[in-house]
Design a protein around this motif. Structure first.
Motif, PDB file in Angstrom:
ATOM      1  N   LYS A  86      51.026  37.672 -78.405  1.00  0.00           N
ATOM      2  CA  LYS A  86      52.413  38.124 -78.297  1.00  0.00           C
ATOM      3  C   LYS A  86      53.198  37.951 -79.598  1.00  0.00           C
ATOM      4  N   THR A  87      52.579  37.359 -80.595  1.00  0.00           N
ATOM      5  CA  THR A  87      53.250  37.111 -81.873  1.00  0.00           C
ATOM      6  C   THR A  87      52.261  37.387 -83.007  1.00  0.00           C
ATOM      7  N   GLY A  88      52.633  37.055 -84.223  1.00  0.00           N
ATOM      8  CA  GLY A  88      51.766  37.301 -85.367  1.00  0.00           C
ATOM      9  C   GLY A  88      50.478  36.498 -85.313  1.00  0.00           C
ATOM     10  N   ALA A  89      49.475  36.958 -86.063  1.00  0.00           N
ATOM     11  CA  ALA A  89      48.165  36.315 -86.048  1.00  0.00           C
ATOM     12  C   ALA A  89      48.241  34.875 -86.565  1.00  0.00           C
ATOM     13  N   TYR A  90      48.977  34.658 -87.658  1.00  0.00           N
ATOM     14  CA  TYR A  90      49.082  33.311 -88.217  1.00  0.00           C
ATOM     15  C   TYR A  90      49.709  32.348 -87.225  1.00  0.00           C
ATOM     16  N   ARG A  91      50.796  32.782 -86.626  1.00  0.00           N
ATOM     17  CA  ARG A  91      51.512  31.909 -85.680  1.00  0.00           C
ATOM     18  C   ARG A  91      50.652  31.602 -84.456  1.00  0.00           C
ATOM     19  N   SER A  92      49.914  32.578 -83.964  1.00  0.00           N
ATOM     20  CA  SER A  92      49.042  32.351 -82.810  1.00  0.00           C
ATOM     21  C   SER A  92      47.938  31.359 -83.137  1.00  0.00           C
ATOM     22  N   ALA A  93      47.309  31.545 -84.299  1.00  0.00           N
ATOM     23  CA  ALA A  93      46.216  30.659 -84.693  1.00  0.00           C
ATOM     24  C   ALA A  93      46.716  29.227 -84.902  1.00  0.00           C
ATOM     25  N   LEU A  94      47.844  29.097 -85.596  1.00  0.00           N
ATOM     26  CA  LEU A  94      48.388  27.766 -85.867  1.00  0.00           C
ATOM     27  C   LEU A  94      48.839  27.076 -84.583  1.00  0.00           C
ATOM     28  N   SER A  95      49.437  27.820 -83.684  1.00  0.00           N
ATOM     29  CA  SER A  95      49.908  27.199 -82.441  1.00  0.00           C
ATOM     30  C   SER A  95      48.738  26.750 -81.575  1.00  0.00           C
ATOM     31  N   MET A  96      47.641  27.486 -81.578  1.00  0.00           N
ATOM     32  CA  MET A  96      46.471  27.067 -80.801  1.00  0.00           C
ATOM     33  C   MET A  96      45.851  25.813 -81.398  1.00  0.00           C
ATOM     34  N   LEU A  97      45.813  25.730 -82.719  1.00  0.00           N
ATOM     35  CA  LEU A  97      45.283  24.545 -83.388  1.00  0.00           C
ATOM     36  C   LEU A  97      46.163  23.330 -83.109  1.00  0.00           C
ATOM     37  N   THR A  98      47.464  23.498 -83.215  1.00  0.00           N
ATOM     38  CA  THR A  98      48.401  22.411 -82.939  1.00  0.00           C
ATOM     39  C   THR A  98      48.319  21.987 -81.479  1.00  0.00           C
ATOM     40  N   PHE A  99      48.196  22.953 -80.586  1.00  0.00           N
ATOM     41  CA  PHE A  99      48.070  22.661 -79.159  1.00  0.00           C
ATOM     42  C   PHE A  99      46.849  21.791 -78.897  1.00  0.00           C
ATOM     43  N   TYR A 100      45.730  22.123 -79.523  1.00  0.00           N
ATOM     44  CA  TYR A 100      44.508  21.345 -79.327  1.00  0.00           C
ATOM     45  C   TYR A 100      44.677  19.914 -79.833  1.00  0.00           C
ATOM     46  N   ILE A 101      45.294  19.758 -80.994  1.00  0.00           N
ATOM     47  CA  ILE A 101      45.508  18.416 -81.558  1.00  0.00           C
ATOM     48  C   ILE A 101      46.411  17.599 -80.642  1.00  0.00           C
ATOM     49  N   ASN A 102      47.484  18.201 -80.178  1.00  0.00           N
ATOM     50  CA  ASN A 102      48.415  17.486 -79.301  1.00  0.00           C
ATOM     51  C   ASN A 102      47.789  17.166 -77.952  1.00  0.00           C
ATOM     52  N   ARG A 103      46.982  18.084 -77.451  1.00  0.00           N
ATOM     53  CA  ARG A 103      46.349  17.876 -76.153  1.00  0.00           C
ATOM     54  C   ARG A 103      45.392  16.701 -76.191  1.00  0.00           C
ATOM     55  N   ALA A 104      44.655  16.575 -77.285  1.00  0.00           N
ATOM     56  CA  ALA A 104      43.687  15.490 -77.397  1.00  0.00           C
ATOM     57  C   ALA A 104      44.380  14.139 -77.512  1.00  0.00           C
ATOM     58  N   GLY A 105      45.539  14.112 -78.167  1.00  0.00           N
ATOM     59  CA  GLY A 105      46.317  12.885 -78.258  1.00  0.00           C
ATOM     60  C   GLY A 105      45.579  11.754 -78.942  1.00  0.00           C
ATOM     61  N   LYS A 106      45.661  10.576 -78.350  1.00  0.00           N
ATOM     62  CA  LYS A 106      45.063   9.380 -78.953  1.00  0.00           C
ATOM     63  C   LYS A 106      43.551   9.354 -78.827  1.00  0.00           C
ATOM     64  N   THR A 107      42.996  10.179 -77.962  1.00  0.00           N
ATOM     65  CA  THR A 107      41.546  10.151 -77.769  1.00  0.00           C
ATOM     66  C   THR A 107      40.790  10.894 -78.865  1.00  0.00           C
ATOM     67  N   LEU A 108      41.492  11.636 -79.697  1.00  0.00           N
ATOM     68  CA  LEU A 108      40.853  12.384 -80.790  1.00  0.00           C
ATOM     69  C   LEU A 108      40.460  11.414 -81.903  1.00  0.00           C
ATOM     70  N   PRO A 109      39.184  11.385 -82.280  1.00  0.00           N
ATOM     71  CA  PRO A 109      38.758  10.473 -83.355  1.00  0.00           C
ATOM     72  C   PRO A 109      39.475  10.803 -84.668  1.00  0.00           C
ATOM     73  N   ARG A 110      39.687   9.782 -85.477  1.00  0.00           N
ATOM     74  CA  ARG A 110      40.435   9.948 -86.725  1.00  0.00           C
ATOM     75  C   ARG A 110      39.791  10.976 -87.647  1.00  0.00           C
ATOM     76  N   THR A 111      38.471  10.972 -87.738  1.00  0.00           N
ATOM     77  CA  THR A 111      37.791  11.930 -88.619  1.00  0.00           C
ATOM     78  C   THR A 111      38.029  13.360 -88.165  1.00  0.00           C
ATOM     79  N   GLN A 112      37.966  13.585 -86.871  1.00  0.00           N
ATOM     80  CA  GLN A 112      38.188  14.933 -86.364  1.00  0.00           C
ATOM     81  C   GLN A 112      39.658  15.333 -86.520  1.00  0.00           C
ATOM     82  N   ARG A 113      40.555  14.381 -86.314  1.00  0.00           N
ATOM     83  CA  ARG A 113      41.985  14.678 -86.479  1.00  0.00           C
ATOM     84  C   ARG A 113      42.285  15.090 -87.922  1.00  0.00           C
TER      85      ARG A 113
END
Length: 126
Positions: free
Chosen positions: A82-109
């Motif tokens: 529904k929006t530009g390609a950059y914004r969609s890609a960045l929002s999906m990446l940010t969503f994944y990082i936020n969803r994982a929260g504290k359980t995401l290993p530091r190296t992967q974060r």
């Protein structure tokens, strides 16, 4: 279960207030049965998003550049976003990082945070 006392009501208080509280308590048990069905809404968003058709395992790739390239490719080829390609890609990446929260290993974060920078470069937004 708490006992309900009968009290005389003053002009400002209404007997309906106690009835609402009782109804709220009863509806709490019905909520528990529906909670199980909606527990993994964030996983469903990642898999069935209208924004992008992501390659499976994209966030588990070992290179930040490969993650960014895959997100860019998915965003540019998606016809449902529904929006530009950059914004969609960045929002999906940010969503994944936020969803994982504290359980995401530091190296992967840190790899995913570097992927944000690489995504910016890939779209020429530096």
């Amino acid at each position: 279960m708490a006992q309900v006392r009968k009290t005389t009501h003053s002009r400002n208080s209404s007997p309906r207030k106690t009835a609402r509280k009782a109804n709220t308590r009863r509806s709490g048990t019905a909520h528990k049965s529906t909670k199980r069905a909606t527990r993994r809404w964030s996983q469903r968003v990642t898999e069935e998003s209208d924004a992008l058709d992501l390659k499976q395992g994209v966030f588990k790739l070992t290179s930040a550049k490969r993650i960014a390239a895959s997100l860019k490719r998915s965003a540019e080829h998606s016809s449902r976003r529904k929006t530009g390609a950059y914004r969609s890609a960045l929002s999906m990446l940010t969503f994944y990082i936020n969803r994982a929260g504290k359980t995401l290993p530091r190296t992967q974060r840190t790899r995913l945070e570097r992927a944000k920078v690489e995504l910016k470069r890939a779209f020429g937004r530096e």
